[in-house]
Design a protein around this motif. Structure first.
Motif, short mmCIF file in Angstrom:
data_model
loop_
_atom_site.label_atom_id
_atom_site.label_comp_id
_atom_site.label_asym_id
_atom_site.label_seq_id
_atom_site.Cartn_x
_atom_site.Cartn_y
_atom_site.Cartn_z
N ASN A 2 0.83 -0.97 0.09
CA ASN A 2 -0.07 0.33 0.04
C ASN A 2 0.93 1.48 0.17
N LYS A 3 0.13 2.80 -0.56
CA LYS A 3 0.81 3.51 0.07
C LYS A 3 1.86 4.07 0.60
N ALA A 4 1.42 4.08 2.04
CA ALA A 4 2.02 4.15 3.19
C ALA A 4 2.91 3.13 3.27
N THR A 5 3.14 2.20 2.89
CA THR A 5 4.55 0.84 3.15
C THR A 5 5.12 1.91 2.20
N GLN A 6 4.57 1.74 0.68
CA GLN A 6 5.38 2.30 -0.42
C GLN A 6 6.70 3.75 0.34
N VAL A 7 5.96 4.27 0.90
CA VAL A 7 6.78 5.79 1.31
C VAL A 7 7.16 5.39 2.21
N GLN A 8 7.11 5.11 2.91
CA GLN A 8 7.85 4.27 4.68
C GLN A 8 9.24 3.61 3.87
N ASP A 9 8.81 2.48 3.03
CA ASP A 9 9.70 1.79 2.14
C ASP A 9 11.46 2.76 1.56
N VAL A 10 10.64 3.69 0.94
CA VAL A 10 11.42 4.99 0.40
C VAL A 10 11.74 5.30 1.20
N GLU A 11 10.78 6.50 2.43
CA GLU A 11 11.84 6.79 3.99
C GLU A 11 13.33 6.40 3.82
N THR A 12 12.83 4.99 4.44
CA THR A 12 14.09 4.07 4.46
C THR A 12 14.98 3.95 3.87
N ARG A 13 15.13 3.98 2.72
CA ARG A 13 16.42 3.79 1.81
C ARG A 13 16.71 4.62 1.06
N ILE A 14 15.99 6.66 1.44
CA ILE A 14 16.22 8.13 1.76
C ILE A 14 17.83 7.10 2.67
N SER A 15 16.75 7.17 3.86
CA SER A 15 18.18 7.68 5.07
C SER A 15 19.63 6.77 4.65
N MET A 16 19.75 5.16 4.08
CA MET A 16 20.18 4.49 3.23
C MET A 16 21.08 5.27 2.61
N PHE A 17 20.44 5.70 2.03
CA PHE A 17 21.58 6.41 0.63
C PHE A 17 22.25 7.93 1.47
N ASP A 35 13.54 10.47 -8.91
CA ASP A 35 14.16 11.34 -10.55
C ASP A 35 12.25 11.66 -10.83
N THR A 36 11.91 10.57 -11.00
CA THR A 36 10.59 10.54 -11.48
C THR A 36 9.26 10.72 -10.77
N ASN A 37 10.19 11.57 -8.87
CA ASN A 37 8.75 11.42 -8.10
C ASN A 37 9.24 12.17 -7.47
N PRO A 38 7.84 13.95 -7.11
CA PRO A 38 7.67 14.82 -7.03
C PRO A 38 7.83 14.16 -4.95
N GLU A 39 7.06 13.39 -4.85
CA GLU A 39 6.75 13.39 -3.46
C GLU A 39 8.28 12.68 -2.76
N TYR A 40 8.63 11.89 -3.55
CA TYR A 40 9.65 11.25 -2.89
C TYR A 40 10.95 12.40 -2.85
N ARG A 41 10.60 13.26 -4.34
CA ARG A 41 12.54 13.63 -4.32
C ARG A 41 11.62 15.11 -2.94
N ARG A 42 10.77 15.67 -2.27
CA ARG A 42 10.36 15.96 -1.32
C ARG A 42 11.47 15.68 0.03
N LEU A 43 10.47 14.39 0.28
CA LEU A 43 11.10 13.31 1.03
C LEU A 43 13.29 13.70 0.93
N LEU A 44 13.40 13.82 0.48
CA LEU A 44 14.75 13.23 0.29
C LEU A 44 15.28 14.36 0.86
N GLN A 45 14.68 16.24 0.40
CA GLN A 45 15.30 17.16 0.66
C GLN A 45 14.78 17.09 2.01
#
Length: 84
Positions: A2-17, A35-45
């Motif tokens: 689900n979206k919440a789980t996917q976002v949490q996974d991306v947040e974890t990978r961003i931290s690892m990155f 690069d293809t997802n504005p929400e993930y760019r925001r999370l990275l920033q």
């Protein structure tokens, strides 16, 4: 996933990155996703901003030598004598 789980996974990978804990292939895959997802760019920033904030407002304190010695001794006590 689900979206919440996917976002949490991306947040974890961003931290690892940011901590350089991803393999080069994993880092490239994550960068393509960001690069293809504005929400993930925001999370990275946001993660970068938080990391920079912590760095600016904290000081590095080296562990005292006694702590190093204590940890080494505990490791020696745990490991078989042939390894230690």
């Amino acid at each position: 996933m689900n979206k919440a789980t996917q976002v949490q996974d991306v947040e974890t990978r961003i931290s690892m990155f940011l901590d350089q804990e991803l393999s080069p292939a994993e880092a490239r895959t994550l960068q393509q996703l960001i690069d293809t997802n504005p929400e993930y760019r925001r999370l990275l920033q946001e993660a970068k901003d938080l990391k920079n904030l912590v760095r600016r407002h904290t000081t590095y304190q080296a562990a005292p030598p006694a702590l190093h010695q204590s940890i080494r001794q505990q490791i020696r006590n745990i490991l078989p004598t042939s390894i230690a």
